[in-house]
Design a protein around this motif. Sequence first.
Motif, short mmCIF file in Angstrom:
data_model
loop_
_atom_site.label_atom_id
_atom_site.label_comp_id
_atom_site.label_asym_id
_atom_site.label_seq_id
_atom_site.Cartn_x
_atom_site.Cartn_y
_atom_site.Cartn_z
N THR A 1 16.23 -41.60 -91.97
CA THR A 1 17.06 -42.03 -93.08
C THR A 1 16.41 -43.23 -93.74
OG1 THR A 1 19.21 -43.00 -93.71
CG2 THR A 1 18.51 -43.32 -91.45
N ASP A 2 16.64 -43.38 -95.03
CA ASP A 2 16.16 -44.57 -95.74
C ASP A 2 17.20 -45.68 -95.74
OD1 ASP A 2 18.02 -43.60 -97.63
OD2 ASP A 2 16.44 -42.58 -98.75
N GLY A 3 18.34 -45.45 -95.10
CA GLY A 3 19.42 -46.42 -95.10
C GLY A 3 20.42 -46.17 -96.20
N GLU A 4 20.05 -45.36 -97.19
CA GLU A 4 20.93 -45.05 -98.31
C GLU A 4 21.61 -43.71 -98.10
OE1 GLU A 4 19.55 -44.09 -102.64
OE2 GLU A 4 19.82 -46.25 -102.51
N SER A 5 20.83 -42.70 -97.73
CA SER A 5 21.36 -41.35 -97.50
C SER A 5 21.29 -41.02 -96.02
CB SER A 5 20.56 -40.31 -98.28
OG SER A 5 20.89 -39.00 -97.88
N GLY A 6 22.35 -40.40 -95.51
CA GLY A 6 22.35 -39.91 -94.14
C GLY A 6 22.20 -38.40 -94.06
N LEU A 7 21.77 -37.79 -95.16
CA LEU A 7 21.59 -36.35 -95.20
C LEU A 7 20.27 -35.94 -94.55
CD1 LEU A 7 22.82 -35.70 -98.85
CD2 LEU A 7 24.07 -35.21 -96.74
N THR A 8 20.27 -34.79 -93.92
CA THR A 8 19.07 -34.25 -93.28
C THR A 8 18.28 -33.44 -94.29
OG1 THR A 8 20.05 -34.18 -91.08
CG2 THR A 8 18.24 -32.67 -91.51
N TYR A 9 17.15 -33.98 -94.71
CA TYR A 9 16.27 -33.21 -95.59
C TYR A 9 14.80 -33.41 -95.25
CZ TYR A 9 16.03 -37.69 -98.14
OH TYR A 9 15.86 -39.02 -98.48
N HIS A 10 14.51 -34.26 -94.26
CA HIS A 10 13.14 -34.49 -93.84
C HIS A 10 12.84 -33.60 -92.64
CE1 HIS A 10 9.43 -36.68 -92.87
NE2 HIS A 10 9.83 -36.62 -91.61
N PHE A 11 12.12 -32.51 -92.87
CA PHE A 11 11.76 -31.60 -91.79
C PHE A 11 10.63 -30.69 -92.27
CE2 PHE A 11 14.96 -29.43 -94.30
CZ PHE A 11 14.50 -28.13 -94.40
N SER A 12 9.97 -30.07 -91.31
CA SER A 12 8.89 -29.13 -91.61
C SER A 12 8.77 -28.16 -90.44
CB SER A 12 7.57 -29.87 -91.82
OG SER A 12 7.14 -30.48 -90.61
N HIS B 1 18.17 -37.44 -104.40
CA HIS B 1 18.90 -36.24 -104.82
C HIS B 1 18.82 -35.10 -103.79
CE1 HIS B 1 19.17 -38.26 -108.63
NE2 HIS B 1 17.87 -38.21 -108.83
N ALA B 2 18.08 -35.32 -102.72
CA ALA B 2 17.84 -34.24 -101.75
C ALA B 2 19.11 -33.91 -100.97
CB ALA B 2 16.72 -34.63 -100.80
N ARG B 3 19.22 -32.64 -100.58
CA ARG B 3 20.37 -32.16 -99.82
C ARG B 3 19.87 -31.43 -98.58
NH1 ARG B 3 24.94 -34.31 -101.20
NH2 ARG B 3 26.04 -32.46 -100.46
N PRO B 4 20.72 -31.30 -97.57
CA PRO B 4 20.31 -30.53 -96.40
C PRO B 4 20.21 -29.05 -96.73
CG PRO B 4 22.61 -31.20 -96.21
CD PRO B 4 22.06 -31.89 -97.43
N PRO B 5 19.40 -28.31 -95.99
CA PRO B 5 19.24 -26.88 -96.26
C PRO B 5 20.52 -26.11 -95.91
CG PRO B 5 18.14 -27.44 -94.22
CD PRO B 5 18.59 -28.74 -94.82
N ARG B 6 20.85 -25.11 -96.73
CA ARG B 6 22.03 -24.27 -96.46
C ARG B 6 21.61 -23.13 -95.54
NH1 ARG B 6 26.38 -25.29 -99.47
NH2 ARG B 6 26.15 -26.74 -101.23
N LEU B 7 21.85 -23.33 -94.25
CA LEU B 7 21.34 -22.40 -93.25
C LEU B 7 22.43 -21.79 -92.39
CD1 LEU B 7 18.29 -24.53 -92.05
CD2 LEU B 7 18.29 -22.71 -93.76
N ALA B 8 23.67 -22.19 -92.59
CA ALA B 8 24.74 -21.77 -91.69
C ALA B 8 24.86 -20.25 -91.60
CB ALA B 8 26.07 -22.39 -92.13
N ALA B 9 24.69 -19.57 -92.73
CA ALA B 9 24.86 -18.12 -92.73
C ALA B 9 23.77 -17.41 -91.94
CB ALA B 9 24.88 -17.60 -94.17
#
Length: 739
Positions: free
Chosen positions: A407-418, A57-65
């Motif tokens: 990626t886990d192969g299922e999602s190509g969204l960027t949500y793994h970061f620190s 269910h994870a989504r990439p961070p909304r950082l564009a602004a």
Amino acid sequence: MTSGPVHGTWEPVPAARWEDAFLSGNGHHGALVFGDPDIDRVIVTHHTLVRPNGGEHARPPRLAAALSAVQDRLLAGDLTAAEQLTDGRPLQWVQPFHPAFRTELRGPAAPRVPDSAASARTPVRRSVDFTTGEVTAHRGDRTSRVFVSRADDVIVQYVTAPDLTQDIVLDHRLPGAPHGLAVGHGALRTPEGALLTLRARYPGSDRGYTGVTLVAVEGGRTTLVPPGVRAEGAASVLLLTRVWRHIGEPDVTEDARALRALLAGRTYAHLLDRHLALHRTAYSRVTLDLRADPAERALPGSALLGRPRGPALLERLFAAGRYHLLSASGLCPPRLTGLWTGDWDTAWSGGFTTDANLNLQTASAVPAALPEVTEAHAALVNRQLPDWRTNARTIFGARGVVAPAHTDGESGLTYHFSREYPLHLWTAGADWLLKPLVDHDETRGARDPRTAAALAEVALFYEDFLTRTDDDGELVVVPSYSPENRPTGASWGALNAAMDLSAARHALLTAAAYHPEHADRWRALADRLPPHRTNADGALAEWARPGLDDTYDHRHLSHLYGVWPLDEINPYDTPDLAAAAHRALALRGAENDSAHGHLHHALVAARLRDPGRAAHALTAVLDGDFFHDSLMSAHYPARDVYNADAAHTLPAVLIELLVQSTPDRLVLLPALPAGYPAGELRGVRTRFGARIDLVWSPEGATAVLRPTRTHRIELRTSSGAQPLDLVAGEDRVLTLGTW
């Protein structure tokens, strides 16, 4: 004694650990085969088996602004500003890869648990044939055979013995299986013997997986013994197994019917023949012979691993690497663990890490003639392009695509970061992931429209992202991240990382070549990117921005992306930059001794024509006990952390030492180590559309080129450069003097 390289490996005892189990796979299903006649165990895996952990269910961070303000601060000299480009979430791992269950056939006298000491006293020979993908175990008159069919997408296991009695069960109790995993078993008599099912639901989720095994018994008597079945007095037992991941409750009726239809009128030999038409053809395209001692070639793999300096080990690891790479590739390219694990607790989630690991593992796909691997790679990329578009839009406010670093192969969204791993700021991933697809197009002389479309989207991203300039009006890549390093005294998110410059330039120029209608615009943007910088140590700087000093002791070599896999920096066209890159390579430390770092080092050294440095890096892996008895590898020395990087990357290293190509150049024997003075490499593909057979010895070398298109190239050898005209369909024989 064998007269040529051994295309397989063997051991005189069963595997005591799952890491030593021999492997088979078809790029969808995988099998880890222990080869123990007393308790015949096969661990079943599948590329889709990932455990829900919130990542679904994870989504990439909304950082564009917030991007513009952070860019302003970085350009003004605030070298920690990029740490603010986050939404503050904790580190979220991708969904972890895990095994499904094991099939277990237990004889009446078998111990309740495997006894490795007892097995060691009993004569057993287990082996895997790389040419067939078949894993075999013999003891006396009992034989077990396992393969995973490329033709029928099924795990096939066949056991024969006189008066065979076996209890057969599907067992989910594998190391690390989570508490709360809801498991149900089913056993049903069929005309063939029985149908076994195992259904598992992940804790707190509506997702699960189901395995189905059709048991066909020849002769004797079949009795249901829940949760399994007993075959008594049989001549043979044949198992067909499939597993799949799903949401909700599946209906296994159709799958059971499909397995019965597959078996109808077919024997084990028929099923194997259907598979061989695909597997053997692919595996046999390329071979390496290092003139090893026949006596060493006959040794089991575990004994060869104790002789790391011998050519017999390198021959077998080359063969095993191609075999495992092919077997892991289908639905997806290989994971960090290939296609296999015996433990639910997989390091780094057993996913796909795209800032070095996946890229290194698949590096031999094109030259080692495995288009099956390239197609698996392309399938992953093209499935995930919609998510890559979301990454670009959500994080950077841009059109086009940005690939994730994990990626886990299922999602190509960027949500793994620190904070320490700001992987969401990395923009070079799409170029690196598309590079082997471009190489494949060059090799076959035709452009895949899917690759062309993806390249255009990468170029669109750079059009929107590359808008900031410095005080001199020169473009700046900001923020810029060099995986997984940081400048001395600064934060990880910086400016003008060498990798980002190389990737942006390459992506724009490659997209321009595929799309003439946009070529002027994209080439003009590429021309505005700043050049690489040579630092005070005479080394290619990891960050071209003045004032960002290098941190040398690191396992990644991201800044040398222009040397390998790209052709941007080389000794022929850019000798000064190549010298600076060589200095950077010499200064680079090994940090934590990761296998991928050593072999990445060897690949770069080969491009820079440094056989001594390449051999040193290769030897660090061979001497470091990185390989299990299965000839699958580990991430760290002393067989620590099961990981496919070394196993899958090693064939690419050996090919690069012997043959390198671009669309217009062939380099022969650029970095041959002194320890391998004679040999043959046959079947290698080049990016100018020719197949090469190379034979070398201290007296000289001969190369036979079999071109598929007419073309003039530059030939580079130790004697220098010369033009070479190739005509489609006409073999060209080259004779070289001593090298």
